[in-house]
Design a protein around this motif. Sequence first.
Motif, mmCIF file in Angstrom:
data_model
loop_
_atom_site.group_PDB
_atom_site.id
_atom_site.type_symbol
_atom_site.label_atom_id
_atom_site.label_comp_id
_atom_site.label_asym_id
_atom_site.label_seq_id
_atom_site.Cartn_x
_atom_site.Cartn_y
_atom_site.Cartn_z
ATOM 1 N N TYR A 96 0.828 -1.207 0.000
ATOM 2 C CA TYR A 96 0.000 0.000 0.000
ATOM 3 C C TYR A 96 0.864 1.260 0.000
ATOM 4 N N MET A 97 2.038 1.183 0.608
ATOM 5 C CA MET A 97 2.957 2.313 0.576
ATOM 6 C C MET A 97 3.452 2.565 -0.841
ATOM 7 N N GLU A 102 3.327 5.870 -5.850
ATOM 8 C CA GLU A 102 2.942 5.952 -7.258
ATOM 9 C C GLU A 102 1.882 7.022 -7.491
ATOM 10 N N ALA A 103 0.971 7.186 -6.531
ATOM 11 C CA ALA A 103 -0.124 8.146 -6.691
ATOM 12 C C ALA A 103 0.295 9.577 -6.390
ATOM 13 N N THR A 104 1.274 9.761 -5.503
ATOM 14 C CA THR A 104 1.629 11.116 -5.055
ATOM 15 C C THR A 104 3.018 11.572 -5.500
ATOM 16 N N SER A 105 3.855 10.631 -5.900
ATOM 17 C CA SER A 105 5.254 10.929 -6.233
ATOM 18 C C SER A 105 6.009 11.502 -5.038
ATOM 19 N N GLU A 106 5.596 11.105 -3.836
ATOM 20 C CA GLU A 106 6.274 11.527 -2.619
ATOM 21 C C GLU A 106 6.710 10.312 -1.818
ATOM 22 N N THR A 107 7.694 10.495 -0.951
ATOM 23 C CA THR A 107 8.208 9.412 -0.125
ATOM 24 C C THR A 107 7.204 9.060 0.966
ATOM 25 N N CYS A 108 7.036 7.760 1.212
ATOM 26 C CA CYS A 108 6.049 7.274 2.177
ATOM 27 C C CYS A 108 6.748 6.463 3.266
ATOM 28 N N SER A 109 6.342 6.682 4.514
ATOM 29 C CA SER A 109 6.902 5.953 5.649
ATOM 30 C C SER A 109 5.797 5.505 6.592
ATOM 31 N N VAL A 110 6.098 4.480 7.362
ATOM 32 C CA VAL A 110 5.230 4.047 8.459
ATOM 33 C C VAL A 110 6.033 4.147 9.741
ATOM 34 N N VAL A 118 9.230 8.647 17.612
ATOM 35 C CA VAL A 118 8.639 7.795 16.579
ATOM 36 C C VAL A 118 9.772 7.024 15.909
ATOM 37 N N ILE A 119 9.591 5.731 15.761
ATOM 38 C CA ILE A 119 10.554 4.911 15.029
ATOM 39 C C ILE A 119 9.967 4.600 13.661
ATOM 40 N N HIS A 120 10.709 4.874 12.617
ATOM 41 C CA HIS A 120 10.260 4.550 11.264
ATOM 42 C C HIS A 120 10.587 3.081 10.982
ATOM 43 N N VAL A 121 9.539 2.291 10.756
ATOM 44 C CA VAL A 121 9.711 0.847 10.581
ATOM 45 C C VAL A 121 9.586 0.413 9.127
ATOM 46 N N ALA A 122 9.145 1.309 8.267
ATOM 47 C CA ALA A 122 9.042 0.987 6.836
ATOM 48 C C ALA A 122 9.128 2.290 6.048
ATOM 49 N N ARG A 123 9.696 2.215 4.853
ATOM 50 C CA ARG A 123 9.873 3.424 4.043
ATOM 51 C C ARG A 123 9.996 3.050 2.575
ATOM 52 N N VAL A 124 9.310 3.786 1.735
ATOM 53 C CA VAL A 124 9.400 3.618 0.288
ATOM 54 C C VAL A 124 9.738 4.981 -0.298
ATOM 55 N N GLU A 125 10.873 5.070 -0.950
ATOM 56 C CA GLU A 125 11.346 6.340 -1.493
ATOM 57 C C GLU A 125 10.771 6.604 -2.883
ATOM 58 N N ASP A 126 10.508 7.867 -3.142
ATOM 59 C CA ASP A 126 10.208 8.300 -4.489
ATOM 60 C C ASP A 126 11.506 8.329 -5.283
ATOM 61 N N ARG A 127 11.412 8.490 -6.579
ATOM 62 C CA ARG A 127 12.621 8.547 -7.414
ATOM 63 C C ARG A 127 13.466 9.770 -7.080
ATOM 64 N N ARG A 128 12.829 10.768 -6.470
ATOM 65 C CA ARG A 128 13.559 11.967 -6.059
ATOM 66 C C ARG A 128 13.778 11.869 -4.551
ATOM 67 N N PRO A 129 14.885 11.331 -4.104
ATOM 68 C CA PRO A 129 15.096 11.123 -2.671
ATOM 69 C C PRO A 129 15.096 12.427 -1.894
ATOM 70 N N MET A 130 14.591 12.332 -0.652
ATOM 71 C CA MET A 130 14.566 13.495 0.223
ATOM 72 C C MET A 130 15.970 13.811 0.724
ATOM 73 N N PRO A 131 16.282 15.086 0.901
ATOM 74 C CA PRO A 131 17.578 15.424 1.513
ATOM 75 C C PRO A 131 17.599 14.935 2.954
ATOM 76 N N GLY A 132 18.718 14.329 3.358
ATOM 77 C CA GLY A 132 18.811 13.790 4.713
ATOM 78 C C GLY A 132 17.782 12.705 4.962
ATOM 79 N N ALA A 133 17.630 11.795 4.030
ATOM 80 C CA ALA A 133 16.566 10.798 4.070
ATOM 81 C C ALA A 133 16.597 9.989 5.360
ATOM 82 N N VAL A 134 15.411 9.720 5.887
ATOM 83 C CA VAL A 134 15.244 8.911 7.093
ATOM 84 C C VAL A 134 15.424 7.441 6.734
ATOM 85 N N ARG A 135 16.154 6.720 7.575
ATOM 86 C CA ARG A 135 16.339 5.293 7.356
ATOM 87 C C ARG A 135 15.389 4.505 8.241
#
Length: 267
Positions: A96-97, A102-110, A118-135
């Motif tokens: 679903y992420m 695909e629908a927003t062209s933005e990075t999605c995290s859970v 908050v601990i990020h347990v899942a992440r799907v990057e857009d083709r344009r990675p965010m600066p200082g991307a969260v792991r």
Amino acid sequence: MAVTVTVERSRDRIQSIERGVEVLRAFGDRDATLSVADIAARVNLSRPVVRRILLTFEHLGYAVVRSGQWSLTPRILELGSGYFQRSSLPEVAYPYMIEVVEATSETCSVGVLDGIDVIHVARVEDRRPMPGAVRIGTRLPAHATAVGKVLLADLPERELKRYLNKARLEEHTPHTITDADVLRERLDVVRVQGYDVSIEELYPGQVAVAVPIVVDGRAVGGITASSTTVRETEASLREIVMPVLQHAASSIGAAYRNANPEIFRSR
């Protein structure tokens, strides 16, 4: 009685394990390698104690030292493999992420709430990675993030009071909420509207919108889409991205419940 129970639980804890976990968590920031002195300062333990813990992890294959700098090995992933099993929230959420990205062209995290973070347990990057991307595994302050606020808004009053008493509402940008009363007011709004939009509250130039993933009336996590002020406005996050997240959150919640009948059967 409460004091007695607390004392008994304290006696049941194994201090050496607690210290070992603290040493592992010292590697949780962006520093891949640390010296014994670095770790000792972070976890408030003596250098000899830290050194013995690291040597134990080295013996077990979880850490390695080169030129006085310690780092974790890929084997450390074994310790988290149980959480990332097939029916875990990250595994259920990933399909679903991908649809959100695909629908927003933005990075999605859970993310999930853990203490004041908050601990990020899942992440799907857009083709344009965010600066200082969260792991995956990154901890972020709940009060300064959209996903953190949707999870705080779901807390029972007693747990929310405990959070406000414990958390240091540090300022990360001029837009960060640092007053407990103001944060409470914001959470009241989030609770009613069912989402939060964060505009440059954690990092300058970064924005996010988040909604809770609800199962049986309680949030088991939050899903967020993050972007920059160059690509999104507060209005576009609310009107375009947020409905996509709400649909994904509903689907994830239903799928997570169905994948874990042993957890939710009695609720």
